[in-house]
Structures are given as C-alpha cells and as structure tokens.
Design a protein around this motif. Structure first.
Motif, PDB file in Angstrom:
ATOM      1  N   GLU A  55      38.798   7.883  59.797  1.00  0.00           N
ATOM      2  CA  GLU A  55      39.875   7.176  59.979  1.00  0.00           C
ATOM      3  C   GLU A  55      39.916   5.678  59.148  1.00  0.00           C
ATOM      4  O   GLU A  55      40.614   5.124  58.563  1.00  0.00           O
ATOM      5  CB  GLU A  55      40.479   7.011  61.380  1.00  0.00           C
ATOM      6  N   GLU A  56      38.530   5.120  59.553  1.00  0.00           N
ATOM      7  CA  GLU A  56      38.457   3.808  59.097  1.00  0.00           C
ATOM      8  C   GLU A  56      38.321   3.887  57.350  1.00  0.00           C
ATOM      9  O   GLU A  56      38.828   2.780  56.920  1.00  0.00           O
ATOM     10  CB  GLU A  56      37.099   3.160  59.651  1.00  0.00           C
ATOM     11  N   LEU A  57      37.948   4.922  56.992  1.00  0.00           N
ATOM     12  CA  LEU A  57      38.061   4.936  55.640  1.00  0.00           C
ATOM     13  C   LEU A  57      39.428   4.846  54.886  1.00  0.00           C
ATOM     14  O   LEU A  57      39.628   4.272  54.006  1.00  0.00           O
ATOM     15  CB  LEU A  57      37.108   6.241  54.905  1.00  0.00           C
ATOM     16  N   LEU A  58      40.300   5.778  55.626  1.00  0.00           N
ATOM     17  CA  LEU A  58      41.793   5.777  55.174  1.00  0.00           C
ATOM     18  C   LEU A  58      42.256   4.395  55.572  1.00  0.00           C
ATOM     19  O   LEU A  58      43.205   4.261  54.389  1.00  0.00           O
ATOM     20  CB  LEU A  58      42.254   6.824  56.023  1.00  0.00           C
ATOM     21  N   ILE A  59      42.025   3.686  56.410  1.00  0.00           N
ATOM     22  CA  ILE A  59      42.868   2.699  56.782  1.00  0.00           C
ATOM     23  C   ILE A  59      42.439   1.662  55.854  1.00  0.00           C
ATOM     24  O   ILE A  59      43.190   0.794  55.448  1.00  0.00           O
ATOM     25  CB  ILE A  59      42.655   2.198  58.433  1.00  0.00           C
ATOM     26  N   ALA A  60      41.057   1.522  55.478  1.00  0.00           N
ATOM     27  CA  ALA A  60      40.535   0.424  54.603  1.00  0.00           C
ATOM     28  C   ALA A  60      41.131   0.675  53.324  1.00  0.00           C
ATOM     29  O   ALA A  60      41.431  -0.233  52.458  1.00  0.00           O
ATOM     30  CB  ALA A  60      38.991   0.518  54.441  1.00  0.00           C
ATOM     31  N   GLU A  62      49.942   2.613  55.199  1.00  0.00           N
ATOM     32  CA  GLU A  62      50.494   1.739  54.362  1.00  0.00           C
ATOM     33  C   GLU A  62      51.748   1.112  55.092  1.00  0.00           C
ATOM     34  O   GLU A  62      52.304  -0.082  54.882  1.00  0.00           O
ATOM     35  CB  GLU A  62      50.897   2.257  53.037  1.00  0.00           C
ATOM     36  N   ASN A  63      52.601   1.869  55.822  1.00  0.00           N
ATOM     37  CA  ASN A  63      53.959   1.564  56.337  1.00  0.00           C
ATOM     38  C   ASN A  63      53.574   0.350  57.345  1.00  0.00           C
ATOM     39  O   ASN A  63      54.265  -0.434  57.714  1.00  0.00           O
ATOM     40  CB  ASN A  63      54.503   2.715  56.703  1.00  0.00           C
ATOM     41  N   ALA A  64      52.689   0.836  58.365  1.00  0.00           N
ATOM     42  CA  ALA A  64      52.172  -0.070  59.431  1.00  0.00           C
ATOM     43  C   ALA A  64      51.690  -1.532  58.939  1.00  0.00           C
ATOM     44  O   ALA A  64      52.167  -2.387  59.517  1.00  0.00           O
ATOM     45  CB  ALA A  64      51.190   0.543  60.153  1.00  0.00           C
ATOM     46  N   GLY A  65      51.121  -1.445  57.912  1.00  0.00           N
ATOM     47  CA  GLY A  65      50.440  -2.582  57.353  1.00  0.00           C
ATOM     48  C   GLY A  65      51.783  -3.515  56.642  1.00  0.00           C
ATOM     49  O   GLY A  65      51.891  -4.718  56.766  1.00  0.00           O
ATOM     50  N   GLY A  66      52.604  -2.616  56.036  1.00  0.00           N
ATOM     51  CA  GLY A  66      54.094  -3.437  55.359  1.00  0.00           C
ATOM     52  C   GLY A  66      54.843  -3.998  56.701  1.00  0.00           C
ATOM     53  O   GLY A  66      55.347  -5.267  56.632  1.00  0.00           O
ATOM     54  N   ALA A  67      54.950  -3.438  58.112  1.00  0.00           N
ATOM     55  CA  ALA A  67      55.473  -3.746  58.878  1.00  0.00           C
ATOM     56  C   ALA A  67      54.763  -5.067  59.572  1.00  0.00           C
ATOM     57  O   ALA A  67      55.570  -5.982  60.109  1.00  0.00           O
ATOM     58  CB  ALA A  67      55.663  -2.844  60.287  1.00  0.00           C
ATOM     59  N   LEU A  68      53.576  -5.048  59.680  1.00  0.00           N
ATOM     60  CA  LEU A  68      52.772  -6.115  60.082  1.00  0.00           C
ATOM     61  C   LEU A  68      53.130  -7.526  59.268  1.00  0.00           C
ATOM     62  O   LEU A  68      53.229  -8.542  59.885  1.00  0.00           O
ATOM     63  CB  LEU A  68      51.237  -5.796  60.107  1.00  0.00           C
ATOM     64  N   LEU A  69      53.113  -7.260  57.841  1.00  0.00           N
ATOM     65  CA  LEU A  69      53.397  -8.293  56.989  1.00  0.00           C
ATOM     66  C   LEU A  69      54.793  -8.914  57.307  1.00  0.00           C
ATOM     67  O   LEU A  69      54.994 -10.113  57.204  1.00  0.00           O
ATOM     68  CB  LEU A  69      53.218  -8.012  55.618  1.00  0.00           C
ATOM     69  N   GLU A  70      55.797  -7.988  57.662  1.00  0.00           N
ATOM     70  CA  GLU A  70      57.143  -8.539  57.894  1.00  0.00           C
ATOM     71  C   GLU A  70      57.258  -9.212  59.037  1.00  0.00           C
ATOM     72  O   GLU A  70      58.246 -10.315  59.197  1.00  0.00           O
ATOM     73  CB  GLU A  70      58.153  -7.375  58.058  1.00  0.00           C
TER      74      GLU A  70
END
Ligand SMILES: [Zn+2]
Length: 214
Positions: free
Chosen positions: A8-13, A45-53
């Motif tokens: 999972e850490e590879l996918l998240i990175a 990617e969506n979670a990262g986008g939400a975090l940025l928002e």
C-alpha cells in the motif's frame, strides 16, 4: 487473476508523486495490468486532492501566477500513462515507451546460462531492468542490500515465498534469501527495480554480475 500486489505504501507514494522514477515505472506498469490497484491509486489521488482543498490558502508571490501561465502556455499535452493494458502489448505503457517498443523487439545481454537482461534506467542508487530467464533457470541464490521489486511480464517463476505470474509483484527485502526459478513453457521476463545492488552468496557470481553491469 493477479495474486501479488505492490504494498500500500508504494501505491500511496506513487499517487502522491513521491516515488522515484524506477519505482514509479514498476507501479505504473502494474496498475496498467491490475484494475484493483488502479482503483486504489485513484482513491489515494482523490484523498490527496481533498486534503489540498482543506488546507488554508497561503499567499502567493505576484510573480507566481505569471510563471504558472507561461509554463502552461509552453506545455505539451502529456500522453495517457495508463493506456496499453487492453491492446495486447506484453509491455504495457509506460514501460513500452522506455523500451522503444514491445518485448519482442529487444536486444538482450546474456549474463549467465539461461539468463539475459536489458537495462532500462539508472538514477543514483535505484535502477530498473528487464531480466529474462529460460524455463528452469533463475538468478543465482542472492539476498538484497535494499528493496527489490519484481513484476512478471511473461511466463512465471516460483521461489519459497510463492508462485508469480503476469502482473504479480514481489518485493524482496534484505532478510530474504531466494533463488527464483522460471516455470516450464514460456520464457519468464520480469521488470526488476532495485534500490541497491543484489548481494550474491557466491562471490564469483557476484563478481561476474558486476563485470556484466548487472
Ligand atoms: Zn494490483
């Protein structure tokens, strides 16, 4: 069915754009073949986008907008990185672009009986290469100084940890000593990504590997 996936850490990175080029290449090639991990990466990617928002906006220097606009004006359209799995190529994108073609058109460098390889990229300590084993052959017994990821592109291989087929990813760490052996039938071609050179048990094989640039 793909049974072995990247951690999972590879996918998240990868989704965060934080993995180095060689690791990105193996993750991107796996997700071209694996709908499950493709979905995982999209979620990340969506979670990262939400975090940025949710983040407080920070003031930008006045020059930033102009710089961004001029970069956009000069930008070329980037090719889709996840095409390829559906059109029958044995090396899906983005791997195929790195190779300049499919697996059949490659020139291989012999390294030992039944084993040949093809370097793809080297950046500092990490590198990516293809390794091809004829049936019944495999890379000599070795451990790893760092992490090594293998993705099967054709055929399959076994070691004491399991059986790996097209699309499967194995991550080997320094505590694993193994001697993978290619299945009968088709040649086994893997995409191998290492962040440090392999440590061979037999110093002669290690020296040979070094001389061959492996
Ligand atoms: Zn997967």
């Amino acid at each position: 069915m793909i049974a072995h996936h990247p951690g999972e850490e590879l996918l998240i990175a990868y989704a965060a754009g934080a993995s180095d080029e060689a690791v990105s290449l193996i993750v991107a090639t796996h997700i071209a073949l694996c709908p499950d991990c493709r979905r995982e990466v999209r979620h990340a990617e969506n979670a990262g986008g939400a975090l940025l928002e949710d983040m407080e906006p920070a003031p930008l220097p006045e020059t930033a907008v102009a710089a961004a606009m001029s970069r956009l004006n000069g930008a070329e359209a980037t090719p889709a990185r996840r095409a390829g799995a559906r059109n029958g190529f044995r090396a899906p994108e983005p791997l195929r672009s790195y190779l300049g073609g499919d697996l059949d058109s490659l020139r291989w460098i012999p390294v030992a009986k039944g084993i040949s390889y093809r370097p793809i990229l080297k950046r500092g300590r990490s590198n990516a290469q293809l390794v091809r084993s004829t049936p019944g052959h495999g890379i000599s017994l070795h451990t790893h100084k760092g992490e090594e990821h293998s993705l099967v592109l054709t055929g399959g291989y076994s070691d004491p940890t399991g059986h790996y087929l097209r699309g499967d990813v194995q991550t080997a760490t320094p505590d694993i000593v193994h001697h993978p052996v290619a299945d009968e039938g088709e040649d086994c071609i893997i995409l191998a990504v290492a962040d440090a050179p392999l440590a061979f048990r037999n110093p002669f094989v290690g020296l040979l590997a070094k001389l061959m640039g492996y």
